[in-house]
Write a protein that holds these residues in place. Structure first.
Motif, PDB file in Angstrom:
ATOM      1  N   GLU A  93      66.359  -4.923 -63.548  1.00 16.51           N
ATOM      2  CA  GLU A  93      65.023  -4.538 -63.222  1.00 16.51           C
ATOM      3  C   GLU A  93      65.405  -4.142 -61.202  1.00 16.51           C
ATOM      4  O   GLU A  93      64.730  -2.902 -60.841  1.00 16.51           O
ATOM      5  CB  GLU A  93      64.113  -5.789 -63.614  1.00 16.51           C
ATOM      6  N   ALA A  94      66.396  -5.145 -61.132  1.00 13.10           N
ATOM      7  CA  ALA A  94      67.118  -4.274 -59.721  1.00 13.10           C
ATOM      8  C   ALA A  94      67.131  -2.989 -59.046  1.00 13.10           C
ATOM      9  O   ALA A  94      67.147  -2.436 -58.605  1.00 13.10           O
ATOM     10  CB  ALA A  94      67.192  -5.422 -58.775  1.00 13.10           C
ATOM     11  N   ALA A  95      68.806  -3.188 -60.469  1.00 16.53           N
ATOM     12  CA  ALA A  95      69.831  -0.704 -60.564  1.00 16.53           C
ATOM     13  C   ALA A  95      68.007  -0.453 -60.576  1.00 16.53           C
ATOM     14  O   ALA A  95      68.240   0.700 -59.796  1.00 16.53           O
ATOM     15  CB  ALA A  95      70.420  -1.392 -61.460  1.00 16.53           C
ATOM     16  N   VAL A  96      67.087  -0.029 -61.666  1.00 18.68           N
ATOM     17  CA  VAL A  96      66.186   0.686 -61.857  1.00 18.68           C
ATOM     18  C   VAL A  96      65.602   0.732 -60.675  1.00 18.68           C
ATOM     19  O   VAL A  96      65.182   1.939 -60.325  1.00 18.68           O
ATOM     20  CB  VAL A  96      64.919   0.118 -62.987  1.00 18.68           C
ATOM     21  N   GLY A  97      65.436  -0.180 -60.162  1.00 23.20           N
ATOM     22  CA  GLY A  97      64.933  -0.101 -58.419  1.00 23.20           C
ATOM     23  C   GLY A  97      65.237   0.920 -57.350  1.00 23.20           C
ATOM     24  O   GLY A  97      64.832   1.632 -56.428  1.00 23.20           O
ATOM     25  N   THR A  98      66.051   0.892 -57.520  1.00 21.43           N
ATOM     26  CA  THR A  98      67.188   1.528 -56.948  1.00 21.43           C
ATOM     27  C   THR A  98      67.425   3.405 -57.067  1.00 21.43           C
ATOM     28  O   THR A  98      67.189   4.071 -56.252  1.00 21.43           O
ATOM     29  CB  THR A  98      68.914   1.548 -57.147  1.00 21.43           C
ATOM     30  N   GLY A  99      66.943   3.633 -58.083  1.00 23.38           N
ATOM     31  CA  GLY A  99      67.206   4.056 -58.775  1.00 23.38           C
ATOM     32  C   GLY A  99      68.324   5.317 -58.930  1.00 23.38           C
ATOM     33  O   GLY A  99      68.284   6.147 -59.937  1.00 23.38           O
ATOM     34  N   ASN A 100      69.333   4.186 -58.527  1.00 24.08           N
ATOM     35  CA  ASN A 100      70.424   4.812 -58.810  1.00 24.08           C
ATOM     36  C   ASN A 100      71.036   4.644 -60.612  1.00 24.08           C
ATOM     37  O   ASN A 100      71.044   3.262 -61.199  1.00 24.08           O
ATOM     38  CB  ASN A 100      71.436   4.043 -58.388  1.00 24.08           C
ATOM     39  N   HIS A 101      71.694   5.965 -61.175  1.00 23.68           N
ATOM     40  CA  HIS A 101      71.987   5.522 -62.413  1.00 23.68           C
ATOM     41  C   HIS A 101      72.768   5.156 -63.101  1.00 23.68           C
ATOM     42  O   HIS A 101      73.240   4.576 -64.256  1.00 23.68           O
ATOM     43  CB  HIS A 101      71.275   7.181 -63.211  1.00 23.68           C
ATOM     44  N   LEU A 102      74.043   5.190 -62.115  1.00 22.88           N
ATOM     45  CA  LEU A 102      75.160   4.425 -62.138  1.00 22.88           C
ATOM     46  C   LEU A 102      74.961   2.944 -62.510  1.00 22.88           C
ATOM     47  O   LEU A 102      75.538   2.498 -63.607  1.00 22.88           O
ATOM     48  CB  LEU A 102      76.379   4.933 -61.642  1.00 22.88           C
ATOM     49  N   GLN A 103      74.572   2.144 -61.420  1.00 18.57           N
ATOM     50  CA  GLN A 103      74.069   0.806 -61.802  1.00 18.57           C
ATOM     51  C   GLN A 103      73.038   0.473 -62.691  1.00 18.57           C
ATOM     52  O   GLN A 103      73.296  -0.500 -63.461  1.00 18.57           O
ATOM     53  CB  GLN A 103      72.840   0.920 -59.852  1.00 18.57           C
ATOM     54  N   MET A 104      72.426   1.611 -63.436  1.00 14.96           N
ATOM     55  CA  MET A 104      71.032   1.339 -64.236  1.00 14.96           C
ATOM     56  C   MET A 104      72.178   1.346 -65.039  1.00 14.96           C
ATOM     57  O   MET A 104      71.556   0.320 -66.162  1.00 14.96           O
ATOM     58  CB  MET A 104      70.143   2.301 -64.334  1.00 14.96           C
ATOM     59  N   SER A 105      72.875   1.788 -65.586  1.00 14.39           N
ATOM     60  CA  SER A 105      73.919   2.168 -66.709  1.00 14.39           C
ATOM     61  C   SER A 105      74.703   0.907 -66.822  1.00 14.39           C
ATOM     62  O   SER A 105      74.821   0.332 -68.201  1.00 14.39           O
ATOM     63  CB  SER A 105      74.505   3.987 -67.461  1.00 14.39           C
ATOM     64  N   GLU A 106      74.688   0.260 -66.018  1.00 15.94           N
ATOM     65  CA  GLU A 106      76.340  -0.656 -65.957  1.00 15.94           C
ATOM     66  C   GLU A 106      75.861  -1.515 -65.941  1.00 15.94           C
ATOM     67  O   GLU A 106      76.234  -2.853 -66.714  1.00 15.94           O
ATOM     68  CB  GLU A 106      76.752  -0.819 -64.622  1.00 15.94           C
ATOM     69  N   ALA A 107      74.165  -1.634 -65.031  1.00 17.33           N
ATOM     70  CA  ALA A 107      73.296  -3.538 -65.658  1.00 17.33           C
ATOM     71  C   ALA A 107      72.928  -3.146 -67.227  1.00 17.33           C
ATOM     72  O   ALA A 107      72.420  -4.496 -67.835  1.00 17.33           O
ATOM     73  CB  ALA A 107      72.330  -3.075 -64.539  1.00 17.33           C
ATOM     74  N   ASN A 108      72.950  -2.284 -67.680  1.00 16.46           N
ATOM     75  CA  ASN A 108      71.647  -2.194 -68.946  1.00 16.46           C
ATOM     76  C   ASN A 108      73.533  -2.597 -69.693  1.00 16.46           C
ATOM     77  O   ASN A 108      73.119  -3.380 -71.085  1.00 16.46           O
ATOM     78  CB  ASN A 108      71.523  -0.598 -69.143  1.00 16.46           C
ATOM     79  N   LYS A 109      74.753  -2.245 -69.273  1.00 11.66           N
ATOM     80  CA  LYS A 109      75.388  -2.531 -70.361  1.00 11.66           C
ATOM     81  C   LYS A 109      75.659  -3.540 -70.648  1.00 11.66           C
ATOM     82  O   LYS A 109      75.977  -4.985 -71.419  1.00 11.66           O
ATOM     83  CB  LYS A 109      77.100  -1.458 -70.486  1.00 11.66           C
ATOM     84  N   LYS A 110      75.639  -4.458 -68.817  1.00 10.07           N
ATOM     85  CA  LYS A 110      76.014  -6.110 -69.029  1.00 10.07           C
ATOM     86  C   LYS A 110      75.207  -6.348 -69.459  1.00 10.07           C
ATOM     87  O   LYS A 110      75.327  -8.063 -70.513  1.00 10.07           O
ATOM     88  CB  LYS A 110      75.915  -5.709 -66.842  1.00 10.07           C
TER      89      LYS A 110
END
Length: 239
Positions: A122-139
């Motif tokens: 959720e925090a990664a989505v808030g940044t709008g950074n797709h790389l952070q989002m995909s890494e967090a999704n995988k974790k």
């Protein structure tokens, strides 16, 4: 520290920097699928010899992010649209099985880990950074897999998640541009709730719906942006 140790440390740091930089650029599609990765050009870019460049490319090949051609040149691994139906079929099975097992076998400690990973996503989505989002999704999904306590299924699932990260970036881009759907956060929370309740059948159903949403949006993106005659058959409903 000796001079030789300093040199070794610098070389190791250099290799890691090349690998991480190229990996991030491939995952975010800054380096396009099929793009040539010339060792000499990369050596000039990173201001180092070709040896650490070659080692980074070998490691990326192990991640299935680059491909060495018969002429020994290296390219960014293509996104194989023709095999996407088979990929998403395998992803669906792995996602459902790992989520079912997590619902059946999870501990309180597992729940805390999964919930923490969900907050990180959720925090990664808030940044709008797709790389952070995909890494967090995988974790998040791997926390679920580890809760299922089957290392073979978890390993297979992780490989599929790694292979799908670039497609997930296109999925995020499509959702943000069209506002058609949501960025997985609601589905993640529902999956977490089902696992917490040890509701195996609901966890299975939600995992399947999660894969189907990814599939549908990726197909929509491809049809909107590329010409393709690939038959993309929707996933069957969860049984």
């Amino acid at each position: 520290m000796s001079d030789s140790s300093e040199v070794s440390r610098a070389r190791g740091s250099g290799r890691k920097n090349v690998y991480e930089t190229l990996r991030n650029e491939i995952l975010t599609l800054a380096l396009a699928p099929g793009q040539l990765l010339d060792e000499t050009t990369l050596a000039e870019r990173f201001n180092m010899s070709r040896s650490p460049i070659r080692e980074a490319l070998i490691r990326l090949a192990g991640d299935e992010l680059v491909v060495t051609l018969p002429n020994r040149s290296t390219i960014v691994a293509p996104i194989e649209i023709a095999t996407f139906p088979k990929y998403v079929e395998a992803l669906d099975i792995a996602q459902r099985m790992n989520t079912r097992l997590a619902a059946a076998l999870r501990t309180d400690a597992d729940l805390k880990t999964i919930a923490r990973r969900q907050k990180e996503f959720e925090a990664a989505v808030g940044t709008g950074n797709h790389l952070q989002m995909s890494e967090a999704n995988k974790k998040f999904h791997m926390a679920i897999a580890h809760a299922g306590r089957n290392p073979y299924l978890a390993s297979f699932y992780e490989r599929l998640l790694n292979q799908g990260q670039r497609m997930l970036h296109l999925h995020f881009e499509y959702l943000e541009r069209t506002h058609d759907g949501y960025l997985l956060t609601d589905e993640h929370q529902l999956m977490l709730d089902a696992i917490a309740a040890k509701n195996v059948d609901l966890a299975d159903e939600l995992a399947h719906a999660h894969t189907r949403q990814f599939q549908d949006n990726f197909i929509s993106f491809m049809r909107e942006n590329y010409t393709t005659d690939v038959s993309l058959t929707p996933l069957k409903a969860a049984e």
